[in-house]
Write an enzyme that holds these catalytic residues in place. Structure first.
Site, short mmCIF file in Angstrom:
data_model
loop_
_atom_site.label_atom_id
_atom_site.label_comp_id
_atom_site.label_asym_id
_atom_site.label_seq_id
_atom_site.Cartn_x
_atom_site.Cartn_y
_atom_site.Cartn_z
N ARG A 176 -7.22 12.29 50.09
CA ARG A 176 -5.81 12.29 50.48
C ARG A 176 -5.61 12.17 51.99
O ARG A 176 -4.66 11.56 52.44
CB ARG A 176 -5.13 13.57 49.97
CG ARG A 176 -4.86 13.56 48.47
CD ARG A 176 -4.16 14.83 48.04
NE ARG A 176 -4.99 16.01 48.28
CZ ARG A 176 -4.58 17.26 48.04
NH1 ARG A 176 -3.37 17.49 47.59
NH2 ARG A 176 -5.41 18.28 48.27
N ILE A 232 -16.42 14.32 35.88
CA ILE A 232 -17.00 15.66 35.91
C ILE A 232 -16.00 16.67 36.49
O ILE A 232 -16.36 17.79 36.82
CB ILE A 232 -18.32 15.70 36.71
CG1 ILE A 232 -18.20 14.99 38.08
CG2 ILE A 232 -19.44 15.02 35.92
CD1 ILE A 232 -17.52 15.77 39.15
N ALA A 233 -14.73 16.24 36.60
CA ALA A 233 -13.70 17.07 37.24
C ALA A 233 -12.96 17.88 36.18
O ALA A 233 -13.41 18.97 35.78
CB ALA A 233 -12.76 16.19 38.05
N ARG A 234 -11.82 17.39 35.71
CA ARG A 234 -11.08 17.99 34.62
C ARG A 234 -10.60 16.87 33.72
O ARG A 234 -10.31 15.77 34.16
CB ARG A 234 -9.88 18.81 35.13
CG ARG A 234 -10.26 20.18 35.69
CD ARG A 234 -10.77 21.11 34.59
NE ARG A 234 -11.06 22.45 35.08
CZ ARG A 234 -12.24 22.87 35.48
NH1 ARG A 234 -13.26 22.01 35.49
NH2 ARG A 234 -12.43 24.11 35.88
N GLU A 263 -9.68 19.93 25.81
CA GLU A 263 -10.90 20.70 25.55
C GLU A 263 -10.59 21.97 24.76
O GLU A 263 -9.61 22.64 25.05
CB GLU A 263 -11.50 21.08 26.92
CG GLU A 263 -12.99 20.80 27.02
CD GLU A 263 -13.51 20.95 28.44
OE1 GLU A 263 -14.07 22.00 28.76
OE2 GLU A 263 -13.33 20.01 29.22
N HIS A 281 -19.28 20.07 28.61
CA HIS A 281 -18.91 20.76 29.86
C HIS A 281 -20.11 21.54 30.42
O HIS A 281 -20.07 22.75 30.61
CB HIS A 281 -17.72 21.69 29.63
CG HIS A 281 -16.92 21.90 30.89
ND1 HIS A 281 -15.54 21.87 30.90
CD2 HIS A 281 -17.29 22.14 32.17
CE1 HIS A 281 -15.10 22.08 32.13
NE2 HIS A 281 -16.14 22.24 32.92
N GLY A 283 -21.42 21.10 33.43
CA GLY A 283 -21.48 20.97 34.89
C GLY A 283 -22.18 22.08 35.63
O GLY A 283 -22.98 21.84 36.53
#
Length: 316
Positions: A176, A232-234, A263, A281, A283
């Site tokens: 950003r 691999i975030a949300r 999920e 999940h 990670g």
């Protein structure tokens, strides 16, 4: 200080929690729904919550007794932080502890997707393999390709370093705000350019209202036919129905997912595809990492209990 721990943690972390607090360990591994979260906020001084626990504005609407919510995990989109702040409840998370493990899973998914490892492993397990042939399960080379990192924070940077220094990949990234020195040879570009030019695209931004469906059907359509999308975030950062449609139509080569939009529900249409790698999940699923996350959550709680600001406080 009465503490509710909403999910089973590692033995080391649970033992420390029992030493430090008047702790209750909630039974089972199902997330708290909104009604249970509201009751917990009324009954305890603090909560140690994690992914899926619905600490919503609705749960927080009645002035809660609890004054601290320590999240086990870096992502906290299941907590309405603005509503918590308005109710006078402090929220913390566990950044740093998850960085390397999550970056490793991103590389796992890049390699598995590119080399069709998931489909190949299922092929062997079914007993269908009859021996090596020159054209069986042809995938794509990873070394020397171009990777795009959407979100160059701690985890995004760790992924970029692995890709560049480990596999000689050219790195493009989005962020950003301007990042003049990302700490490795990498170029900041627009999301549009990144999607159009990269062989592998890794989603590594935090979940927020601003990033919900950041990668939707028009964005997926910008990917090259040989590209792979890794998340691999949300889960809700990628519009799942649009991704399924692209994979079904073979308009992209593949995808690797460790997270899902709803999920733990994974659509049957997604599970039926051979050009997507699906992980549950994983990670941060390493004992040392889960210990570190738990200790960081407890450090935040102990600081708050002792009248100090939690070292990993989050704000809306």
């Amino acid at each position: 200080m009465k503490l509710l721990v909403t999910r089973q943690l590692t033995p080391e972390v649970e033992a420390r929690a029992a030493r430090e607090f008047d702790v209750t360990f909630r039974k089972g591994n199902a997330p708290m729904d909104e009604a249970e979260a509201a009751q917990a906020l009324a009954d305890y001084d603090a909560l140690l919550v994690t992914l899926g626990d619905q600490v919503t504005a609705g749960a927080l609407k009645t002035a809660p007794h609890a004054k601290m919510i320590a999240n086990f995990g870096v992502g906290y989109n299941h907590i309405d932080v603005a509503a918590a702040q308005a109710a006078g409840v402090t929220v913390s998370n566990t950044p740093g502890a998850v960085t390397d493990a999550t970056a490793d899973i991103a590389l796992t998914l890049i390699l598995m997707s590119a080399r069709r490892a998931g489909a190949g492993e299922r092929f062997v397990r079914r007993g269908d393999w009859t021996g090596w042939t020159p054209t069986q399960f042809l995938g794509q080379h990873v070394s020397g390709k171009r990777v795009g990192i959407i979100g160059m924070g701690r985890i995004g940077t760790a992924i970029a370093k692995r890709c560049h220094y480990g596999f000689g990949m050219e790195v493009l990234f989005t962020k950003r705000s301007p990042l003049p020195d990302p700490g490795l040879p990498a170029r900041q570009v627009s999301q549009d350019e990144l999607l159009k030019k990269c062989d592998f695209v890794v989603v590594a931004v935090p979940a927020s209202p601003a990033t919900h469906h950041l990668i939707d059907a028009p964005e997926i359509a910008k990917l090259q036919p040989h590209a792979h999308l890794i998340n691999i975030a949300r889960g809700d950062i990628v519009q799942e129905t649009a991704l399924i449609a692209a994979l079904q139509a073979d308009t992209i080569a593949g995808a690797g997912l460790d997270v899902y939009e709803h999920e733990p529900h994974v659509p049957e249409a997604l599970r039926a595809l051979d050009n997507v790698t699906l992980l549950p999940h994983l990670g941060t699923a390493a004992l040392e990492v889960r210990d570190a996350m738990g200790h960081m959550a407890l450090d935040n709680l102990i600081a708050f209990r002792d009248g100090n600001s939690p070292p990993n406080r989050v704000t809306a």
